[in-house]
Design a protein around this motif. Structure first.
Motif, PDB file in Angstrom:
ATOM      1  N   SER A 138      16.338  12.708  23.237  1.00 40.14           N
ATOM      2  CA  SER A 138      17.553  13.350  23.733  1.00 40.14           C
ATOM      3  C   SER A 138      18.487  12.291  24.295  1.00 40.14           C
ATOM      4  O   SER A 138      18.045  11.255  24.800  1.00 40.14           O
ATOM      5  N   GLN A 139      19.789  12.589  24.232  1.00 38.41           N
ATOM      6  CA  GLN A 139      20.792  11.654  24.715  1.00 38.41           C
ATOM      7  C   GLN A 139      22.028  12.433  25.158  1.00 38.41           C
ATOM      8  O   GLN A 139      22.369  13.461  24.562  1.00 38.41           O
ATOM      9  N   LEU A 140      22.686  11.942  26.184  1.00 33.97           N
ATOM     10  CA  LEU A 140      23.939  12.550  26.613  1.00 33.97           C
ATOM     11  C   LEU A 140      25.082  12.004  25.771  1.00 33.97           C
ATOM     12  O   LEU A 140      25.101  10.813  25.417  1.00 33.97           O
ATOM     13  N   ILE A 141      26.027  12.883  25.456  1.00 36.60           N
ATOM     14  CA  ILE A 141      27.216  12.442  24.733  1.00 36.60           C
ATOM     15  C   ILE A 141      28.455  12.990  25.429  1.00 36.60           C
ATOM     16  O   ILE A 141      28.403  13.982  26.155  1.00 36.60           O
ATOM     17  N   ASN A 142      29.558  12.323  25.190  1.00 34.59           N
ATOM     18  CA  ASN A 142      30.847  12.740  25.739  1.00 34.59           C
ATOM     19  C   ASN A 142      31.937  12.247  24.796  1.00 34.59           C
ATOM     20  O   ASN A 142      32.167  11.042  24.685  1.00 34.59           O
ATOM     21  N   GLU A 199      28.765   6.365  20.042  1.00 39.59           N
ATOM     22  CA  GLU A 199      28.660   6.216  21.493  1.00 39.59           C
ATOM     23  C   GLU A 199      27.450   5.409  21.916  1.00 39.59           C
ATOM     24  O   GLU A 199      27.501   4.663  22.902  1.00 39.59           O
ATOM     25  N   HIS A 200      26.342   5.535  21.180  1.00 39.40           N
ATOM     26  CA  HIS A 200      25.091   4.907  21.613  1.00 39.40           C
ATOM     27  C   HIS A 200      24.445   4.023  20.539  1.00 39.40           C
ATOM     28  O   HIS A 200      23.338   3.532  20.763  1.00 39.40           O
ATOM     29  N   SER A 201      25.077   3.881  19.404  1.00 37.91           N
ATOM     30  CA  SER A 201      24.516   3.108  18.287  1.00 37.91           C
ATOM     31  C   SER A 201      23.145   3.628  17.874  1.00 37.91           C
ATOM     32  O   SER A 201      22.233   2.862  17.548  1.00 37.91           O
ATOM     33  N   LEU A 202      23.003   4.963  17.906  1.00 42.20           N
ATOM     34  CA  LEU A 202      21.758   5.612  17.514  1.00 42.20           C
ATOM     35  C   LEU A 202      21.930   6.255  16.148  1.00 42.20           C
ATOM     36  O   LEU A 202      22.880   7.006  15.918  1.00 42.20           O
ATOM     37  N   ASN A 203      21.006   5.971  15.248  1.00 44.15           N
ATOM     38  CA  ASN A 203      21.036   6.572  13.920  1.00 44.15           C
ATOM     39  C   ASN A 203      19.999   7.687  13.859  1.00 44.15           C
ATOM     40  O   ASN A 203      18.813   7.451  13.627  1.00 44.15           O
TER      41      ASN A 203
END
Length: 429
Positions: A138-142, A199-203
């Motif tokens: 899980s990750q927060l996004i905005n 935002e997080h460089s997550l693929n």
């Protein structure tokens, strides 16, 4: 001091568009002040003089300083607030494509004033759960940028707009995000995967689920001819969370002090991370494991439940009891209700009033009109869960539950001052 506090609140509000972000920002500030993060899944080792915090669901947080005085003799000083605010939450299958526009279906969270949501520059934030390399994360996004709007219908097409128009939550609230050509469906989860990458460089292999809220991108501000007011979203109740944090950070090491900011207050608090759940009691029992010591400590403790109060509005003075109309910039309000919608009693109210007088903080009282229903807070819920004596207080505001609320620019400093005095008070009633 006042201007510094107000700017700090404005920055906190901007960085905290959702309960998840508010909790994350509170945690960051606590860690910067030397607080140690605890994991509920681990064994805890707390000691006198230690500073700790714990989160649950990424949306509720409890921070505490263990004082040097014995808990069974000194009790605990608790300040309670909540991290959530009324808003528009995105539905699980939200995609709507109608007449060349891409929209998202939304569910109304809490008792929101709906009319102010129209014609605002909206963005989207929250928590996304996804799969990456076979693992669930899980990750927060905005999104931060204004990506959506709910346009009003022109008055030419809605002649009843100014005479009691009832807003339909299902059909009139879906925000517009884009114009689309053709019939190729827009994949909202693909948009979220793209945001994770940006935002997080997550693929992410796949977006599995999310809890996302729309919010107004207009930042909070000090306004008024004489800078008398703070206008902004989520003053209810991030204002109290921020005030409690400032007071806790300045507290000494003699007394045991707790700040509890729970989620889901706007919808009844009945959740694992809400005030009507077990979180606070479970945390305190890990600090005080002996049953008899726990009860003795609680009976020497006091909770200040801090949640905004209804200030008397000059256009609607008849909505208040004529002797109980709190004014903006006239200090915190003691909230009283004989039917226990607030948990204040004469002893706890008297003690809070004494603290205000001792520290030259103006103080007011609020009682709802006898012919009107009264709202409630986490105060009665926590009092009934723990058996802790409680006083319900808050700063007077206008437009509670609007997308943009209004408070007095002098009152935050008043609240921080009296909460700081409470955390340092050597004697409780």
């Amino acid at each position: 001091m006042r201007d510094e506090l107000n700017q700090g609140l404005i920055d906190f509000l901007k960085a905290s568009p959702t309960p998840f972000h508010a909790t994350s920002n509170l945690a960051l500030r606590l860690e910067a002040a030397g607080f140690q993060r605890l994991d509920e899944r681990d064994t805890w080792h707390t000691e006198a003089g230690g500073q700790y915090y714990v989160t649950r669901n990424d949306s509720a947080i409890i921070a505490f300083k263990v004082g040097k005085r014995p808990l069974t003799e000194a009790g605990i000083r608790l300040v309670g607030a909540h991290t959530d605010s009324p808003c528009l939450r995105v539905k699980p299958n939200p995609e709507l494509q109608r007449h060349g526009f891409f929209q998202l279906g939304v569910e109304i969270y809490g008792g929101a004033l709906l009319a102010p949501w129209f014609d605002r520059d909206l963005s989207l934030a929250g928590r996304v759960t996804f799969r990456r390399d076979g693992k669930v994360e899980s990750q927060l996004i905005n999104f931060e940028l204004p990506i959506a709007v709910i346009p009003n219908l022109a008055i030419h097409l809605n002649r009843e707009a100014n005479s009691g128009w009832a807003i339909n939550k299902q059909t009139e609230m879906p925000p517009i995000l884009a114009q689309v050509a053709g019939t190729e469906p827009v994949d909202f989860r693909a948009l979220l995967a793209n945001q994770l990458a940006l935002e997080h460089s997550l693929n992410a292999d796949a977006v599995l689920d999310y809890e996302l809220s729309f919010y107004d991108t207009q930042p909070a501000a000090v306004i008024g001819l004489n800078s008398d007011f703070i206008a902004g979203a989520r003053l209810d109740n991030l204002l109290s969370c921020y005030a409690g944090l400032q007071a806790l950070l300045s507290a000494g090491d003699a007394e045991t002090c707790v700040l509890v900011c729970t989620d889901h207050e706007e919808i009844g608090s009945s959740s694992a991370c809400g005030a009507d759940g077990p979180m606070l009691e479970q945390v305190l029992r890990r600090v005080i494991p002996q049953d008899q010591d726990f009860v003795r400590t609680i009976q020497r403790s006091l909770l200040v439940s801090a949640d905004n109060a209804h200030g008397i509005h000059p256009n609607y003075p008849d909505k208040h009891d004529e002797n109980h109309g709190p004014k903006l910039n006239a200090g915190p309000v003691i909230k009283i209700n004989s039917n226990q919608r607030y948990a204040t009693n004469s002893e706890t109210a008297g003690f809070f009033r004494h603290l205000c007088l001792e520290n030259e903080v103006p103080v007011q009282s609020f009682v709802v009109r006898s012919d009107m229903a009264c709202g409630s807070t986490i105060g009665p819920i926590t009092a009934s869960q723990l058996g802790v004596r409680t006083v319900d207080i808050g700063l007077p505001t206008f437009a509670m539950h609007s997308i943009r609320e209004l408070a007095g620019s002098h009152d935050l400093a008043h609240l921080v001052k009296v909460l700081s005095a409470f955390y340092s008070s050597p004697e409780l009633p």
